[in-house]
Design a protein around this motif. Sequence first.
Motif, short mmCIF file in Angstrom:
data_model
loop_
_atom_site.label_atom_id
_atom_site.label_comp_id
_atom_site.label_asym_id
_atom_site.label_seq_id
_atom_site.Cartn_x
_atom_site.Cartn_y
_atom_site.Cartn_z
N ASP A 162 0.83 -1.21 0.00
CA ASP A 162 0.00 0.00 0.00
C ASP A 162 0.87 1.25 0.00
N ARG A 163 1.92 1.26 0.82
CA ARG A 163 2.78 2.43 0.93
C ARG A 163 3.62 2.65 -0.34
N GLN B 75 2.65 1.89 -3.37
CA GLN B 75 1.76 2.33 -4.44
C GLN B 75 1.15 3.71 -4.20
N THR B 76 1.09 4.13 -2.93
CA THR B 76 0.42 5.38 -2.59
C THR B 76 1.30 6.59 -2.90
N GLY C 15 6.43 8.02 -4.10
CA GLY C 15 5.77 7.29 -3.03
C GLY C 15 6.51 7.29 -1.70
N TYR D 121 1.08 4.18 7.55
CA TYR D 121 -0.12 3.47 7.09
C TYR D 121 -1.33 3.87 7.92
N ALA E 207 -2.53 7.36 6.97
CA ALA E 207 -3.20 7.36 5.68
C ALA E 207 -4.58 6.71 5.77
N GLU F 28 -8.24 8.41 5.11
CA GLU F 28 -9.17 7.82 4.14
C GLU F 28 -10.55 7.63 4.76
#
Length: 589
Positions: free
Chosen positions: A49-50, A52-53, A150, A566, A569, A573
């Motif tokens: 996730d990290r 790609q973010t 990223g 994470y 984030a 969200e």
Amino acid sequence: MASTKDNENHEPQRSYWRWSKQDFLPEESFQSWNNYVSALSQTWLRFKDRVQTRSDDATETQELQKQSENEMKKCLNWWDLIWFGFGALIGAGIYVLTGQEAHNHAGPAIVLSYVVSGISAMLAVFCYTEFAVEVPAAGGSFAYLRIELGDFVAFMAAGNILLESVLGSAAVSRSWTSYFTSLLNLPKDSLRIKAHNLKEGYNSLDPIAVSVLVIAGIIAMISTRKTSYLNWIASAVNTTVVIFVIIAGFCHANTSNLTPFFPYGAKGVFQASAILYFAYGGFESVATMAEETKNPQRDIPIGLVGSMSIVIVIYSLMALSLSMMQKYTDIDTGAAYSIAFQKVGMNWAKYVVAFGALKGMTTVLLVGRLGTARYIVHIARSHMIPPWFALVHPKTGTPINATLLITISSALIAFFTSLDVLSSLLSVSVLFIFVMISIALLVRRYYVRGVTTRENLLKLVMFLFLIVGSSMGISAYWGLRPNGWIGYTITVPIWFFSTLGMSIFLTQQRKPRFWGVPLVPWLPSMSIATTIFLMGSLESEAFIRFGICTLVMLFYYVFFGLHATYDVAYKKEVETVKVNAETTKIEGP
């Protein structure tokens, strides 16, 4: 009903000096051992996730600043930035590393080493300047890389930024002691304490270096504006000494000292260039001052490009004057200019040089405290490190906690570690960061999320892979066969046609709003190639130390930084989803 802003204004102001767990570990993953174990079990999913973010300009320049609770004061203009550039650059690099590299690697060709590393650094400055104008945040390269490459890449850069800053400050403070010893006309290392039980390179204890770092840190905590005034004065004195060194050096020049000009060959020139890159690394500190600049769109390009252009000329002239005054084999590696003047009969001049060097290194430490503290603030805003370090003091408008962190860390290393151990590792970190910034600039120009097609994204990745790969090939071939040429007939054309392909087959998706790097993709691609080439010129020991430090950074990231960022984030969200749901409910179908 009172507005949200009114409610916030009536909330009691929290004390700056606080030490609760929530100030250091506020994230959900660290609220209990069960939470932490659960987080560790999801490490791989969170890591993907990290990776790609991506962040965005607004988050880095607006949202994250709220984490500091108080704003840093906008009090700087282009004049301040130019002098900060001088203060950050003209210090240990020219006064100490020049003698060290002329003696050990380059000989009289040290002047070419400064030109080579200066050109490469200027290419990186262009990339930095565009980012600093478009994203005027205190995080510098950390913020830029979070947006384009990223969280994970930004973390690796952040680790190297802090490593470079801590070790760089330690190196400069050790050099300060050497020149102070020369000013007092005392024997070399007489002000250091020899600890015979410690390993060589770590057994010369330096309490003076620690004292200088602490004093510089205290000044930086008091006020950015007052530090700027002090930097003006000290840099003006240092500039006067620099002019004296150049003129007096040429007046006592002996052209026979320039023969042989390449005693260590071209390899020595590039090896010295890679280490001397550290002398140009201070401009990063100027980029981090963007958040406190009144008009970043105008002031940053003038401050960064202007100061760097002048410094390249100054470095080259000073290096040439030293090489003409003294044979490279006789140059002192600790206080080169002072000893050189002493050898030509200007005994009194060594005191002038030592005084100027002390002034220069003092400004390097001052600007370093300011710049690195702002890096730390922004890194802490993202929760990559504890958010306690993001706090800005309400009265001084300065990040005291972050300044304490960099000052204490540098002082501990400076107390034990000698300059020669520090210098090679420094250059690897600086060069690595500049490669990543140049790559990020190309990504920024050619890729916009939601706009760039998948086909063009794949083309961009392919071209970047070929540019970086061919640059590494050029560097590797140089290291293996410095007198060869066949390998270059393959690697150089690959680099050239990859860059050409990017310019022909890809359309720039984003144009800079205020100031941009000219000749994209050529200048950023050239920056990547020259920087990687210089990295390959360093000795293997530097990469071993770099690898060890990287493993330590990865260990920290896996067990702390990954889960903290994470959680932040994820929380953001969830809040965004709630706000959107409430908005939809209010507006109705």
